[in-house]
Structures are given as C-alpha cells and as structure tokens.
Design a protein around this motif. Structure first.
Motif, PDB file in Angstrom:
ATOM      1  N   PRO A 189       0.849  -1.252   0.053  1.00 17.51           N
ATOM      2  CA  PRO A 189       0.047  -0.124   0.006  1.00 17.51           C
ATOM      3  C   PRO A 189       0.783   1.237   0.029  1.00 17.51           C
ATOM      4  CG  PRO A 189      -0.088  -1.079   2.089  1.00 17.51           C
ATOM      5  CD  PRO A 189       0.906  -1.856   1.477  1.00 17.51           C
ATOM      6  N   CYS A 208      -5.502  -7.959   4.295  1.00 22.76           N
ATOM      7  CA  CYS A 208      -5.627  -6.474   4.134  1.00 22.76           C
ATOM      8  C   CYS A 208      -4.498  -5.659   4.528  1.00 22.76           C
ATOM      9  CB  CYS A 208      -6.856  -5.895   4.917  1.00 22.76           C
ATOM     10  SG  CYS A 208      -7.537  -4.418   4.310  1.00 22.76           S
ATOM     11  N   GLN A 230      -1.881  -2.503   5.628  1.00 25.54           N
ATOM     12  CA  GLN A 230      -1.739  -0.911   5.715  1.00 25.54           C
ATOM     13  C   GLN A 230      -0.499  -0.762   6.426  1.00 25.54           C
ATOM     14  OE1 GLN A 230      -3.790   1.879   5.255  1.00 25.54           O
ATOM     15  NE2 GLN A 230      -2.188   3.070   6.100  1.00 25.54           N
ATOM     16  N   TRP A 278      -8.989  -1.517   6.647  1.00 27.46           N
ATOM     17  CA  TRP A 278      -8.240  -0.467   7.799  1.00 27.46           C
ATOM     18  C   TRP A 278      -8.997   0.726   7.319  1.00 27.46           C
ATOM     19  CZ3 TRP A 278      -4.488  -2.060  10.983  1.00 27.46           C
ATOM     20  CH2 TRP A 278      -4.300  -2.962  10.958  1.00 27.46           C
ATOM     21  N   ALA A 335      -4.404   4.450   9.456  1.00 25.86           N
ATOM     22  CA  ALA A 335      -3.258   3.974   9.816  1.00 25.86           C
ATOM     23  C   ALA A 335      -3.161   2.645  10.993  1.00 25.86           C
ATOM     24  CB  ALA A 335      -2.218   4.835  10.003  1.00 25.86           C
TER      25      ALA A 335
END
Length: 404
Positions: free
Chosen positions: A134, A177, A179, A224, A227
C-alpha cells in the motif's frame, strides 16, 4: 449511472416511512450492463480513479465510475485472465497495478498501462487472497500471497522475486488487508495482524464458529479505516481494533512485540455481514444479508445499515432494504461492499447488479423536505430548516421545535 434504485425503509410503520433518508442510490449501467448480461461478478476493487470487476468466467474488467469500459492491458488477450472465477482483486494506491488470484492457482500482477512489473505466478493450489504494497511509489516491489502460508514477495536489485514466509496458517489464508507495516489476515480459526517491521505476529483473535456451519463458509471482511484502526466483520460479529504501541509497563516484559492489538468494541448484528466501511466517528456502514428466508424460502433483500458503536454495544441508526437484481437467489457470500471513504460513496456489489450509495447532500435534503412538508413539519419551521441548511451560521434555534 443508470436508474435510481428502489429502496424500502426497514421500519415497517407508516410514520417511520417518512423518516428522512441517509443515502441516495444509483445503479451503474453503460458497458457494465452488457458484461452482466453474459457473466457474473465474483469480486471487485473500488479505486477513486476507476472500478475493477472480476467475474465467474475469470475475466477482469476495468471501467470508469459510470460503467464505461476503459482500455488497458486487462483488455488485451488472455494473459491477465483466469481459467475459473476470480477470487480477489487488489489495486495499488496510485492505480497503476492490479493483483488478481483464483482457484486456478494463479496470481497475476498486471500493470494497467505498463508491462514493466508484470508477473504471472502459478502455485498449483487454490489462492483466495493477494495484496499489493500500500505504500505509494512507482512500480510493484512487494506483494503478499496467501495459501497454506502467508508469503511476502520482494523484488531484488536484479528484479527477481524473493519469497519470504511470514506465517504458517491453520488451514488456508481466507482474506488479507495491508496497511503500512501491518498486515491483517484471516485463517480458518480467526484473524491475526502481522508486523512487517518487527517480523512477528501480534497475536490471534479467535472467532466463534457459527451454529451448524463452518467459519470458512463465510467471507471474512477486513478493512483499515485509518493507519491503526482495523474493522473486522465475519459471520454476524463486528470487531473494531486499534493497533497501539505498548506502554512502558507492558514493554518491560521481555519477548513481546512492540505493538499490541486492542479490540475496543465487539458486537453482534441481527444479520450476516457482507461488508463494512467507516462513515464517521463511531459509525459504520454495513451491508447485511438477512438470516431468515421469505415465505417461499427465497433469500430476502439485502440491507444497508448505518451502525453506531460504543464499547461493546451498537445501535442501528438507519436501515435500507435494497431491491437488487436477482437477490432472491443469492447467498451471503455473493455480496460485497466497496467504498471511497473520502467521498462517502459506497458500492454494493452483487453478481448481476452494482449500486452506488451516496450520502444525502443539502439539495437532496431540501427536495425531500419539500416533497414531505405537508406530512412532516409545519411550514414556518420548514423554511427555518431551509435557511439553516444553506446558511448554517444563522441564529435560528430549531432544537426546541424540530429534531433534525
């Protein structure tokens, strides 16, 4: 965009039907309609620049937000397609690269308009989840693949891929996922968060197995919201987790990671969860699948619900029942929810229908109030409301007359 979607309030009384709506809905049409005439959507990725849909036939389509096809490398030949249904799609923040995976055992990394970092990997086993780095930068240097283990792939100076096993898995990786330095992923028993900087897992959050069903038969929905805040929706349970640094007392214990996963709220819903996304502070947008069937044993309309949560409780702020094409034949795993958080737009994705829910704006509220003025409020209060909507710094105090 095509026609407006029929929406029903889920409250059931005549008085409740006059409650001011939270969302307006539009169907996406154009070229997407032609795709849905011959194929079925199995997964999607929503990006501020475009939409990407994976289908049952293994195709991957790039479209604009109105549903028009966009020419890209995905349109050229069969190199970037799969032989069976696409399981998962991920897009890098810049919108330059797309990762797809399938039960055909392949993972494709495709540059939409460049072939410089393209990859076509074959694993010989089902792949349910893939995630691109990301971090905003050019090209794809890192990505993560989940099968019976969680593996990070990195490009070296010679542009060769170097795999590094992060975690072994109980069963298979069902969802990923990513982040920053934290990777959330789900297996057959629960959800873990992996810290890439410290190269360690931050622990396991076990999930309750549903009655007369298997946990892996339900999609785990990870997102997310910022952060360090992770949203998890699985079966009929939602958990909000914050990743925080250990305090000095906690850090004094040896052999513990520097960060800890704190579940700040856990609660159940009255429906099965098909997707979730942040709306405002302590509010979520949740796509739901009703647990009960219709009198003829068909599936009922899906729900789009705004939920306000506290420590371990929740309250449904509003609920819309959506009339999507083919809803009577769908299962809980046929739906998903995408979003563009910055624009408060939510994409309800079904196999044969894609609908966009947007927050009601001032002009929409005024139009609704005009249409419902004769039933809901007195005219003098109504004009004060209009004045307040357009000039919020006005001196009118409506709190004693009308609750907005």
């Amino acid at each position: 965009m095509a026609n407006t979607l029929p929406v029903n309030s889920d409250s059931g009384t005549e008085e409740d039907e006059e409650i001011e709506p939270k969302f307006k809905y539009k169907r996406i049409g154009s070229d997407l309609s032609n795709i849905l005439n011959t194929d079925v959507v199995t997964c999607s990725a929503i990006h501020p620049k475009f939409l990407i849909f994976g289908t049952f036939r293994g195709r991957v389509y790039l479209l604009d937000h109105q549903g028009n096809s966009v020419e890209s490398n995905l349109s050229n030949g069969d190199r970037h397609t799969h032989s069976v249904a696409v399981n998962h799609i991920d897009v890098d923040p810049k919108g330059e690269y797309v990762a797809t995976c399938s039960d055909d055992g392949r993972v494709n990394i495709t540059g939409l308009f460049s072939c410089e970092s393209n990859q076509n990997l074959s694993f010989g086993k089902f792949i349910k989840a893939v995630a691109l780095d990301p971090e905003v930068k050019s090209g794809v240097r890192r990505f993560i693949v989940g099968d019976d283990k969680l593996t990070l792939y990195e490009r070296n100076l010679l542009k060769k891929l170097k795999p590094s096993e992060l975690c072994s898995v109980e069963g298979n990786v069902l969802a990923i996922c990513w982040q920053g330095n934290f990777v959330a992923w789900a297996s057959h028993i629960g959800v873990r968060v992996y810290d890439l900087s410290e190269k360690c897992s931050l622990g396991l959050m076990k999930w309750e197995v549903p009655a007369q069903a298997r946990l892996e038969n339900f999609r785990c929905h990870l997102r997310w919201s910022n952060a360090n805040t992770l949203l998890i929706g699985w079966v009929d349970t939602i958990r909000i987790c914050v990743i925080r640094k250990r305090n000095s007392i906690e850090a004094s214990s040896s052999n513990l990671p520097g960060f800890v996963v704190d579940p700040i709220s856990t609660f159940q819903t009255t429906f099965y969860i098909c997707g979730l996304a942040p709306l405002a502070a302590s509010q979520l947008v949740v796509l739901g699948y009703r647990k009960d069937r219709s009198p003829n044993y068909k599936a009922q309309r899906p729900l789009l619900c705004v939920i306000e949560y506290k420590m371990n409780t929740s309250e449904e702020v509003c609920t819309d029942s959506l009339t999507l094409r083919g809803f009577e034949e769908y299962t809980v795993n046929d739906y998903s929810l995408g979003c563009i958080i910055e624009e408060n737009r939510y994409y309800i994705v079904a196999p044969k229908d894609i609908v966009v829910a947007s927050l009601i704006e001032t002009d929409d509220r005024v139009e609704w109030l005009i249409e419902h003025n004769h039933k809901s409020i007195q005219s003098d209060i109504f004009f004060k409301i209009l004045y307040t909507l357009y000039w919020p710094n006005s001196l009118f105090d409506l709190s004693s007359e009308f609750h907005m």
